[in-house]
Write a protein that holds these residues in place. Structure first.
Motif, PDB file in Angstrom:
ATOM      1  N   UNK A 297     -25.473 -18.777  14.007  1.00 20.14           N
ATOM      2  CA  UNK A 297     -26.278 -20.004  14.030  1.00 20.14           C
ATOM      3  C   UNK A 297     -26.401 -20.554  15.446  1.00 20.14           C
ATOM      4  N   UNK A 298     -27.637 -20.832  15.839  1.00 21.67           N
ATOM      5  CA  UNK A 298     -27.928 -21.318  17.188  1.00 21.67           C
ATOM      6  C   UNK A 298     -28.629 -22.678  17.131  1.00 21.67           C
ATOM      7  N   UNK A 299     -28.307 -23.526  18.087  1.00 20.59           N
ATOM      8  CA  UNK A 299     -29.022 -24.786  18.263  1.00 20.59           C
ATOM      9  C   UNK A 299     -30.188 -24.562  19.201  1.00 20.59           C
ATOM     10  N   UNK A 300     -31.392 -24.497  18.640  1.00 18.53           N
ATOM     11  CA  UNK A 300     -32.574 -24.194  19.455  1.00 18.53           C
ATOM     12  C   UNK A 300     -33.763 -24.954  18.883  1.00 18.53           C
ATOM     13  N   UNK A 301     -33.935 -26.179  19.358  1.00  9.26           N
ATOM     14  CA  UNK A 301     -35.071 -27.028  18.999  1.00  9.26           C
ATOM     15  C   UNK A 301     -35.710 -27.467  20.316  1.00  9.26           C
ATOM     16  N   UNK A 302     -36.482 -26.588  20.959  1.00  9.81           N
ATOM     17  CA  UNK A 302     -36.888 -26.792  22.355  1.00  9.81           C
ATOM     18  C   UNK A 302     -37.739 -28.029  22.581  1.00  9.81           C
TER      19      UNK A 302
END
Length: 435
Positions: A391-396
Motif C-alpha cells: 500500500x502506497x500513499x500517492x494522491x498527487x
C-alpha cells in the motif's frame, strides 16, 4: 452536477454532499455521495456496485479491465466521509464547494474528496490502464473503518481479487524546501509505510477508602505514576527502510550531510534538513501519548479503580519491543488492554510501483525529487494490507510554496489549489496508464 472531466467541478460536487462522520456509527450523507460516484462511473462506461455494510453506510466498488489481463491488479481507494466542520469557524460555508482566490474550499477538499475527484476525472477523460484497476470509494475511514475498508476486507475480500498493490491518500504532494546552496527543491514524499496504531486503556486497581486517611494503594496515584513514566520515556531512534531512504535521498537532494550512525546523529541530521526534517520527526521513534483520564466520583472518596487511555504509535517491525518496554513502565497494580489495534504497514521502497509514481510526477514536473515517506498516523491501508497488498500513499498534488497542506486535513478553511488539483489528475492518469 459536473459532467466534464474537470476534477475541480467533480470535487466541488463531492464536497456539497455533507458526509460528516462523528464516530460511533453516527454519520450522514455517505449513501448520497456513493450514488453520485456510482452513477458518474456508469455514465462513463464503468459499471459500479454499491455495497452497504449497514443502512446508508455505502461503499462503491468498480473494476476497469486492463489491456493486459495477465498483469496483477491495482487497487485505487479513497474515502467519502469527512470529519465534522463548525461553519462558525470558517471563512466560507464548509460544504459549499466554493472556488475563491484560486482554491476550492470545503470540508474534504484535501481529505480526501480531491483524490476521489481526480480518479473520477481520469476515468472520464478516457483512462486506458495496462492492468486491471479496482476502484473503491469507501465509508467510515474517519472513524474505525468498521463500516468501510475493514468491513469490506473481512466480508468481501473477493472484490479485490488479483490486487497486489494499492494507492490512496497522504503522499505525492509537492513540498518546497530550501537547499544548502540557496535553491528551492520541490520534494514529493510518497507514502511507503505507516506507523501502527494501538489505543490502550490502562486500569489501576487499588483499595478504596476515605480521602482523609493514608492509603498506599491509591489507584489514582498508581495510575498517575504510570502515566508519568510513560510520558517521560524517551523512545530510542529506530530507522525503518522508508525513513532511512527518506533521510539519505532528501539529504542528497538538499546538499545536507547525513549521519545515521547513532540516535544523536540522526536527530542532528533531521535538524539540518530544516523544514524537510519536520516530515520525518514523528517517524524516527515510536510514541506513547497519554490522552484521557477517568477516576473517582466524589472528592473525599479514594476510588478502587482509575483508568486512562494512551495513544501508541509504533513503527514497522517494532511492536514486540515497544510493548515489552511499555509493560515495564506500568508498574504494579496497573494493567493494559487494547481499545483499538492496527499494526504498522510497510511497502517496498525500491519497487516498480514506486518507480512508476516517480516517473509520473517527473512527467509533469521534471524537477520533482521523489522520496519515500512514513506516515505518522494511519489510513485505510491498514485494512487492505491484510490482503497482502503493498500500500502506497500517492494522491498527487502541486501546491504553492508556503501552503500549509498538513494543516488542511481536519482543519478550518480546508482548501486545495485549483491548478494543483488539475496537475494531480494529469499525474494520476499518467501513473494509472503506465504502471
Amino acid at each position: 452536477m459536473a459532467d466534464l472531466a474537470d476534477p475541480v467541478g467533480l470535487c466541488a460536487d463531492l464536497i456539497r454532499f455533507d458526509t460528516t462522520n462523528r464516530g460511533g456509527g453516527d454519520s450522514e450523507g455517505e449513501r448520497e455521495a456513493a450514488e453520485y460516484v456510482a452513477e458518474f462511473l456508469g455514465r462513463h462506461g464503468v459499471p459500479a456496485k454499491i455495497v452497504e455494510s449497514a443502512p446508508r453506510r455505502a461503499n462503491v466498488i468498480a473494476r476497469i479491465p486492463g489491456a493486459d489481463p495477465a498483469l496483477p491488479a491495482l487497487l485505487v481507494q479513497g474515502h467519502l466521509d469527512v470529519v465534522p466542520a463548525d461553519a462558525a469557524d470558517w471563512s466560507v460555508p464548509p460544504f459549499s464547494g466554493e472556488v475563491r482566490d484560486g482554491f476550492l474550499w470545503g470540508r474534504g477538499a484535501v481529505d480526501m474528496k480531491d483524490f476521489c475527484a481526480m480518479v473520477l476525472s481520469a476515468v472520464a477523460s478516457g483512462l486506458r490502464p495496462r492492468r486491471d484497476l479496482v476502484l473503491a470509494f469507501v465509508a467510515d475511514e474517519e472513524d474505525k473503518g468498521d463500516f468501510g475498508a475493514h468491513w469490506l476486507v473481512e466480508r468481501h475480500p473477493e472484490l479485490f481479487e488479483g490486487c497486489v498493490a494499492a494507492i490512496s491518500e497522504s503522499g505525492g504532494y509537492s513540498y518546497h524546501v530550501p537547499a544548502a546552496d540557496g535553491r528551492t527543491v520541490r520534494l514529493y514524499p510518497v507514502g511507503t509505510a505507516e506507523r501502527g496504531t494501538a489505543h490502550l486503556k490502562l486500569t489501576a486497581r487499588g483499595r478504596a477508602g476515605h480521602g482523609s486517611r493514608p492509603n498506599d494503594e491509591n489507584a489514582v496515584t498508581m495510575l498517575a505514576d504510570a502515566l508519568h513514566r510513560i510520558a517521560g520515556h524517551r523512545w530510542p531512534v529506530r530507522l525503518t527502510p522508508t525513513v532511512r531512504a527518506f533521510l539519505d535521498r532528501t539529504g542528497a537532494a538538499l546538499g545536507v550531510p547525513v549521519d545515521l550512525s547513532s540516535g544523536a546523529a540522526v536527530d542532528a541530521t533531521v535538524t539540518r534538513l530544516g523544514p524537510a526534517g519536520s516530515l520525518v520527526v514523528p517517524t524516527v521513534r515510536n510514541s506513547t501519548t497519554p490522552t484521557m483520564l477517568s477516576a473517582g466520583y466524589k472528592v473525599n472518596v479514594i476510588p478502587s479503580t482509575a483508568t486512562a487511555q494512551v495513544d501508541v504509535r509504533v513503527l514497522p517491525d517494532a511492536e514486540d519491543e515497544l510493548f515489552e518496554v511499555f509493560d515495564s513502565l506500568l508498574g504494579p497494580g496497573v494493567t493494559r488492554e487494547f481499545v483499538a489495534h492496527q499494526p504498522p504497514v510497510q511497502a517496498p521502497v525500491d519497487s516498480p510501483w514506486f518507480d512508476a509514481m516517480a516517473a509520473a510526477l517527473r512527467g509533469e514536473d521534471p524537477d520533482a525529487v521523489v522520496v519515500p515517506y512514513c506516515l505518522g498516523g494511519g489510513t485505510d491501508a491498514k485494512a487492505f494490507s491484510k490482503l497482502g497488498m503493498a500500500c502506497y500513499g500517492f494522491a498527487p498534488l502541486s501546491l504553492p510554496e508556503g501552503f500549509p497542506y498538513r494543516a488542511m486535513a481536519h482543519g478550518v478553511d480546508e482548501r486545495v489549489p485549483v491548478e494543483g488539483l488539475r496537475f494531480g489528475t494529469r499525474v494520476l492518469k499518467r501513473f494509472l496508464e503506465s504502471c
